[in-house]
Design a protein around this motif. Sequence first.
Motif, mmCIF file in Angstrom:
data_model
loop_
_atom_site.group_PDB
_atom_site.id
_atom_site.type_symbol
_atom_site.label_atom_id
_atom_site.label_comp_id
_atom_site.label_asym_id
_atom_site.label_seq_id
_atom_site.Cartn_x
_atom_site.Cartn_y
_atom_site.Cartn_z
ATOM 1 N N UNK A 275 0.831 -1.110 0.136
ATOM 2 C CA UNK A 275 0.011 0.128 0.075
ATOM 3 C C UNK A 275 0.544 1.336 0.027
ATOM 4 N N UNK A 276 1.931 1.129 0.588
ATOM 5 C CA UNK A 276 2.968 2.409 0.759
ATOM 6 C C UNK A 276 4.225 1.700 0.293
ATOM 7 N N UNK A 277 4.669 2.259 -0.776
ATOM 8 C CA UNK A 277 5.951 1.677 -1.283
ATOM 9 C C UNK A 277 7.084 2.183 -0.316
ATOM 10 N N UNK A 278 6.978 3.321 -0.004
ATOM 11 C CA UNK A 278 8.038 3.980 0.851
ATOM 12 C C UNK A 278 8.458 3.124 2.155
ATOM 13 N N UNK A 279 7.775 2.344 2.470
ATOM 14 C CA UNK A 279 7.827 1.345 3.753
ATOM 15 C C UNK A 279 8.897 0.363 3.328
ATOM 16 N N UNK A 280 9.031 0.091 2.159
ATOM 17 C CA UNK A 280 10.112 -0.761 1.812
ATOM 18 C C UNK A 280 11.558 -0.329 1.894
ATOM 19 N N UNK A 281 12.142 -0.893 3.041
ATOM 20 C CA UNK A 281 13.381 -0.131 3.286
ATOM 21 C C UNK A 281 13.588 0.958 4.042
ATOM 22 N N UNK A 282 12.361 1.377 4.957
ATOM 23 C CA UNK A 282 12.113 2.371 5.427
ATOM 24 C C UNK A 282 12.958 2.303 6.790
ATOM 25 N N UNK A 283 13.412 1.441 7.265
ATOM 26 C CA UNK A 283 14.224 1.199 8.466
ATOM 27 C C UNK A 283 13.703 2.120 9.516
ATOM 28 N N UNK A 284 14.390 2.726 10.157
ATOM 29 C CA UNK A 284 14.233 3.604 11.408
ATOM 30 C C UNK A 284 13.505 5.048 10.967
ATOM 31 N N UNK A 285 12.985 5.310 9.567
ATOM 32 C CA UNK A 285 12.624 6.343 9.052
ATOM 33 C C UNK A 285 11.339 6.869 10.057
ATOM 34 N N UNK A 286 11.175 8.069 10.438
ATOM 35 C CA UNK A 286 10.109 8.652 11.213
ATOM 36 C C UNK A 286 8.887 8.345 10.478
ATOM 37 N N UNK A 287 7.660 7.853 11.334
ATOM 38 C CA UNK A 287 6.461 7.948 10.501
ATOM 39 C C UNK A 287 6.000 9.093 9.894
ATOM 40 N N UNK A 288 6.359 10.155 10.438
ATOM 41 C CA UNK A 288 6.031 11.524 9.780
ATOM 42 C C UNK A 288 6.531 11.720 8.376
ATOM 43 N N UNK A 289 7.649 11.128 8.061
ATOM 44 C CA UNK A 289 8.104 11.274 6.945
ATOM 45 C C UNK A 289 7.511 10.089 5.545
ATOM 46 N N UNK A 296 2.494 12.923 18.322
ATOM 47 C CA UNK A 296 1.145 13.349 19.168
ATOM 48 C C UNK A 296 0.012 13.070 18.308
ATOM 49 N N UNK A 297 0.065 12.913 17.217
ATOM 50 C CA UNK A 297 -1.079 12.641 16.442
ATOM 51 C C UNK A 297 -1.560 10.979 16.688
ATOM 52 N N UNK A 298 -0.548 10.241 16.597
ATOM 53 C CA UNK A 298 -0.546 8.796 16.962
ATOM 54 C C UNK A 298 -0.974 8.426 18.062
ATOM 55 N N UNK A 299 -0.738 9.372 19.354
ATOM 56 C CA UNK A 299 -1.388 8.894 20.667
ATOM 57 C C UNK A 299 -2.798 9.429 20.574
ATOM 58 N N UNK A 300 -3.298 10.841 19.907
ATOM 59 C CA UNK A 300 -4.367 11.133 19.927
ATOM 60 C C UNK A 300 -5.351 10.143 19.312
ATOM 61 N N UNK A 301 -5.056 9.660 17.971
ATOM 62 C CA UNK A 301 -5.800 8.753 17.404
ATOM 63 C C UNK A 301 -5.940 7.453 17.768
ATOM 64 N N UNK A 302 -4.871 6.880 18.584
ATOM 65 C CA UNK A 302 -5.003 5.599 19.283
ATOM 66 C C UNK A 302 -6.070 5.798 20.381
ATOM 67 N N UNK A 305 -9.540 5.195 18.884
ATOM 68 C CA UNK A 305 -9.701 3.854 18.536
ATOM 69 C C UNK A 305 -10.701 3.822 17.428
ATOM 70 N N UNK A 306 -10.602 4.752 16.407
ATOM 71 C CA UNK A 306 -11.735 4.643 15.588
ATOM 72 C C UNK A 306 -11.092 4.901 14.144
ATOM 73 N N UNK A 307 -11.594 4.129 13.098
ATOM 74 C CA UNK A 307 -10.969 4.442 11.756
ATOM 75 C C UNK A 307 -11.054 5.813 11.333
ATOM 76 N N UNK A 308 -9.852 6.250 10.738
ATOM 77 C CA UNK A 308 -9.768 7.716 10.091
ATOM 78 C C UNK A 308 -8.981 7.672 8.774
#
Length: 421
Positions: A275-289, A296-302, A305-308
């Motif tokens: 679904x997201x080709x940038x995840x191939x070999x992403x390593x420790x890249x930040x989720x923001x990139x 902060x958004x991850x914690x709030x969305x978690x 606990x609803x689809x967005x």
Amino acid sequence: MPMPSNDPRDTPAPPAPWLPQLPFIATPQARIARARERFFGEGVRPTGLVSEAVLQSWMRCAARGHSHADAPEIARVSALRLDSALRRTRALREAARVELERLAATLGPTAASLLLADAQGIVVQASAPFAGPREALGRRVACPGMDVSEAALGTNAPALALRTGHLCRIDGGEHFFDQVAVMRCAAAPIRDLHGRLAGVLNLALEQRDLGFDPALLVTLHAAGIERRLALAQSALHTVLEMHVLPETLGTPSAGLVGLDDDGGVAWANTAARRLVSALDGAGAQPAEAVLGLKPGELRRLGERDVPFPLPVPHGLCLWARVRLPAGQRRLVPVATLAETTGGGAADATAGPAVEPASAPAPVPQAEAPSLAAQERALIRRTLQECRGNVSAAARRLGISRGRIYRQLAESEAGAPVAPAG
């Protein structure tokens, strides 16, 4: 009526000697029979009659000195080796338990047998056929401790799935040994959250046609096992689910991305990388990139606990849901929930069960351990299961060895199990 010509130019040329002279083959069974005749009887490579994977397996078996007429080595491994396999696959077997029960229920009273083998081809969990004689091959093989590797059973679906890393179906005579040619089976590999082969799921039936496509069933349930295994190995990670359809979230088809404490990509399953080709070999890249999400958004969305909707940087808009680590999932404190529901199991939004004035005083609740304390407890428990092997515990938890050593150091320094009140 035209007269036959005596001109030699009108005589059909004989077929080229390098082209195989194959008779008309009407059925898959006839094709396989012809392949066996050419390979075992004539010593000719039956290119195009069986898959290259099957042909290579036949060649490896022959190179080991086996004959197709030999009896395969259907025997259990040693008790020590089985014990080691069971300890290594504890997480895999637990992840597979529900999926195997569901698959067995789907198969019903058929004579199909199921087996779950580790990455070395040792059966660690199995269900014998519901029907069929006890001496049937399916019953003999579907037993913990049996070796279904190519070296023991010759060409077979679980062995080829482990070797190639892909779904494999072997029908009848595609097996190397004549005695195993009564089997029809399909096997799908199972990978851990880092993409390493963890085992294989196999479905087999003897003698007759299955009446359904076994490859579909093993593919679906192997994906379910992979999902459960990845979530179990990611107890300390924030997990982002994604798909193009919101109703697909929570199913084996959903993409999964594990994020570390700093919001970096720790791992991603195959569906997420598609679904997201940038995840191939992403390593420790930040989720923001990679995904356009800030920590902060991850914690709030978690917490919601609803689809967005998730518009990722490359432009595709997906549906997603955030699963917080185990210690952060309780969104309402225990005492508050007890007061709100009157101690029952009603929904927290349904209002108080009794009038506040007549409600009894809430029973003091023991303060829950902090996330750090829960993490230390999980690490200690995993270390015990791995018999003190820090590297094995780190692989199982999906974290670094340094993080384990830091937690152990904090425990030895007297870090509290629960926050001071």
